[in-house]
Design an enzyme around this catalytic site. Sequence first.
Site, mmCIF file in Angstrom:
data_model
loop_
_atom_site.group_PDB
_atom_site.id
_atom_site.type_symbol
_atom_site.label_atom_id
_atom_site.label_comp_id
_atom_site.label_asym_id
_atom_site.label_seq_id
_atom_site.Cartn_x
_atom_site.Cartn_y
_atom_site.Cartn_z
ATOM 1 N N SER A 174 -24.270 -30.470 -4.081
ATOM 2 C CA SER A 174 -24.785 -31.038 -2.387
ATOM 3 C C SER A 174 -24.990 -32.303 -3.217
ATOM 4 O O SER A 174 -23.433 -33.502 -3.573
ATOM 5 C CB SER A 174 -25.850 -30.245 -2.425
ATOM 6 O OG SER A 174 -26.230 -30.732 -1.466
ATOM 7 N N ASP A 337 -21.633 -22.936 5.280
ATOM 8 C CA ASP A 337 -21.967 -24.304 5.174
ATOM 9 C C ASP A 337 -22.086 -25.032 6.405
ATOM 10 O O ASP A 337 -21.177 -25.652 6.754
ATOM 11 C CB ASP A 337 -21.869 -25.219 4.010
ATOM 12 C CG ASP A 337 -22.352 -25.579 3.557
ATOM 13 O OD1 ASP A 337 -22.825 -26.531 1.773
ATOM 14 O OD2 ASP A 337 -22.906 -26.475 4.151
ATOM 15 N N HIS A 366 -25.318 -23.632 3.242
ATOM 16 C CA HIS A 366 -25.301 -25.006 1.844
ATOM 17 C C HIS A 366 -26.177 -24.190 0.767
ATOM 18 O O HIS A 366 -25.683 -24.391 0.047
ATOM 19 C CB HIS A 366 -25.983 -26.114 2.654
ATOM 20 C CG HIS A 366 -25.915 -27.223 2.146
ATOM 21 N ND1 HIS A 366 -24.800 -27.136 0.919
ATOM 22 C CD2 HIS A 366 -26.946 -27.381 1.028
ATOM 23 C CE1 HIS A 366 -25.185 -28.708 0.588
ATOM 24 N NE2 HIS A 366 -26.326 -28.901 0.202
#
EC number: 2.3.1.31
Length: 396
Positions: A174, A337, A366
């Site tokens: 991320s 995700d 995610h």
Amino acid sequence: MTVTQQRHRPTPERDAARPADRWVRPPVGTNPASRALLLPEITLESGVPLPRVTVTFQTWGTLNANADNAVLVEHALTGDSHVVGPAGPGQPTAGWWPGLIGPGAPLDTRELFVVASNVLGGCRGTTGPGSSDPAGHPWGSRFPATTVRDQVAVEARLADALGIDRWRLVLGGSMGGMRALEWVAGHPDRVDGALIIASTARATADQIAWGQAQALAITSDPDYLGGDYYGHGPGPRQGLGLARRIAHTTYRSAAELDTRFGRDPQGAEDPMSDGRFAVESYLDHQAAKLTARFDAGSYLQLSRAMATHDVTRGRGSLAHVLGAYDGMLRTVAVDSDRLFPVELSQEIVDAHGRGGVHVMSSSHGHDGFLIETDAIAAAVAEAVDAVRGVRPREVG
Ligand SMILES: CC(=O)SCCNC(=O)CCNC(=O)[C@H](O)C(C)(C)COP(=O)(O)OP(=O)(O)OC[C@H]1O[C@@H](n2cnc3c(N)ncnc32)[C@H](O)[C@@H]1OP(=O)(O)O
Ligand SMILES: N[C@@H](CCO)C(=O)O
């Protein structure tokens, strides 16, 4: 105490122009295993100078004589340098990739030296809006906007101070994946291999859109006080909690939420009156957890840095930027995700022209990159093996 292992690239103009970075005691309240480096001044991508930046970090293992066994692990938005290990005093959460680092682990400390730093603009020891300025007052609203490139520039100074000219592997998920890819794009000769997990080369309109609602939730909170709430009242906890509810919904998949919570009421509560659905209670819980351990000013800083993230800015096409990198580049995506969809990982690999995307199956969306730790461990172990052959290594 000045930094002694100045093995960074000899750039006379760089070294002569600034006072030496130096090791200092970590701020009170940080992870007791952390160390700290004081940078007398950094110049941000915006051109704004930022004085007295402290960067806190943790390490595992030993840097070898050739300094060619270093691995950088990059944390995500609300993570920190505590990749593995228990929660405890100064450490509100347990390690977020448990089992990843240690003797015989995927990042095997019998071979590797692992570094994880707390991000610039955050609230876990490295300088951010809640830190004191040189006069001892909280920066608050005066803390300048920072970018992912600024975050990595601070890490490059830490690498210099540690005597690390080049990372054997940089990896992160991320926002951590954004920093790992910025190392590749901005410092290609300092990275042998990179593993980009659940991330992107540049923020998408969808991610920016979700971020706007979160930022407004915080800045609209009457306790935000224009960002100068430090030492004045409780701070925008309601706004941060609302931001987290929005964000956490995007971190999970619709299918997971439907399967786990459906239309169930929360316990004996009646959603037809003033009761909650179970999923609402779950989000209330996630909001309470985050507001207890994270600062709203840092949340705004880091969310904005994610929104402005673009490794091509001022550098040309993605193919041009990543094509200049001759090291190993792999990506991992989570099939469910909905915030960082698989195609964002594919775009990175296509632009680099080598490597591949490993699509990880998870129902968690995610946050799968934090939950599917066995799959992450396997991907990291494969990346460690793959990068061994990238550069000739002196036997040391
Ligand atoms: C790099 C980084 O990003 S670090 C991010 C933060 N890291 C950490 O917190 C370290 C530990 N890591 C983790 O917990 C996981 O990796 C996370 C953060 C993704 C959470 O994922 P999961 O394990 O799926 O937990 P989940 O999101 O389902 O939440 C479970 C919690 O919700 C609670 N919960 C579940 N249903 C409900 C409900 N109806 N009402 C209230 N609470 C509920 C559970 O009791 C549990 O509480 P707890 O977290 O206090 O034990
Ligand atoms: N849910 C994780 C990952 C977000 O990208 C966090 O809170 O940092």
